[in-house]
Design an enzyme around this catalytic site. Sequence first.
Site, short mmCIF file in Angstrom:
data_model
loop_
_atom_site.label_atom_id
_atom_site.label_comp_id
_atom_site.label_asym_id
_atom_site.label_seq_id
_atom_site.Cartn_x
_atom_site.Cartn_y
_atom_site.Cartn_z
N PRO A 2 0.83 -1.22 0.00
CG PRO A 2 -0.58 -1.50 1.81
CD PRO A 2 0.69 -1.99 1.22
CD GLU A 3 3.19 2.77 -4.29
OE1 GLU A 3 3.36 3.92 -4.71
OE2 GLU A 3 3.43 1.76 -4.97
#
Length: 272
Positions: A2-3
């Site tokens: 996840p960014e």
Amino acid sequence: MPELPEVETIARRLRKSLIGKRVVEVRLSGLPLRKPVAADFASRLRKRTIRHIRRRGKYLVLEVEPQGYWLIHLGMSGRICYDPTEHPAKHTHVVICFSDGTELHYRDHRRFGLMALHDVASLDQIRELQTLGKDPLSRGFTWKWLWLLLQKSSRELKSLLLDQHRIAGLGNIYACEALFRARLHPGRRSDSLSRQESVRLVRATRKVLREAIRHRGTSFSDFVDSDGQRGDHQQHLQVYQREGEKCRRCRSWIKRWVQGNRSTFFCPRCQA
Ligand SMILES: [Zn+2]
């Protein structure tokens, strides 16, 4: 992994469901994440109420009352499920029960995430956040700030973008996408960028991140938000994981290049 847009998507979801809720019970698997979860995490979080939910880079910061900050990082494979209908799934390491009977489950099969409670008066006192670089969606992320940072480094441009101590929130997907939109080669020396190129890079980075947030993140591998919904941004990617496909802009073949242990995707013509 996840960014920024995926974490922001989760923060927005959780704001709708968690604010004002009081923690009544905390259960831990006992297995360490990136670091062990503190032995007193459960007893200290119990009886606190969620007041605000913020995001700093890829960190979720839940402000609780009595005063404290509950910090969550999803690491490589962390996933937050708010009020799932089933019993805790495999690899659930933290279960938080709220006074209204709802639950929040933290799952993480690779266990690179982080879960901590900081009893400090301000966010600036949290070490993980002190060493964090500038958030690309914050006001201070200007072309001038970026240009000065670039001037001080001979590193390859993409590796600088991924350095969380300089710029917080970008990972492989959005660094590749931002460089494509800015028409910059990922292997360029940072200090070779002109002012004009720095302007392009700032605009491209913000645009890519805002679009991805609008699409509720990229669900390539298995990202789902706290309500179990997939994002849509994978349909809008220009270069990431498109090796051998045609560039949507110039019809050249998208190339993959291995930098360090990461794959970089780029258009050799648009990003010459
Ligand atoms: Zn192209």
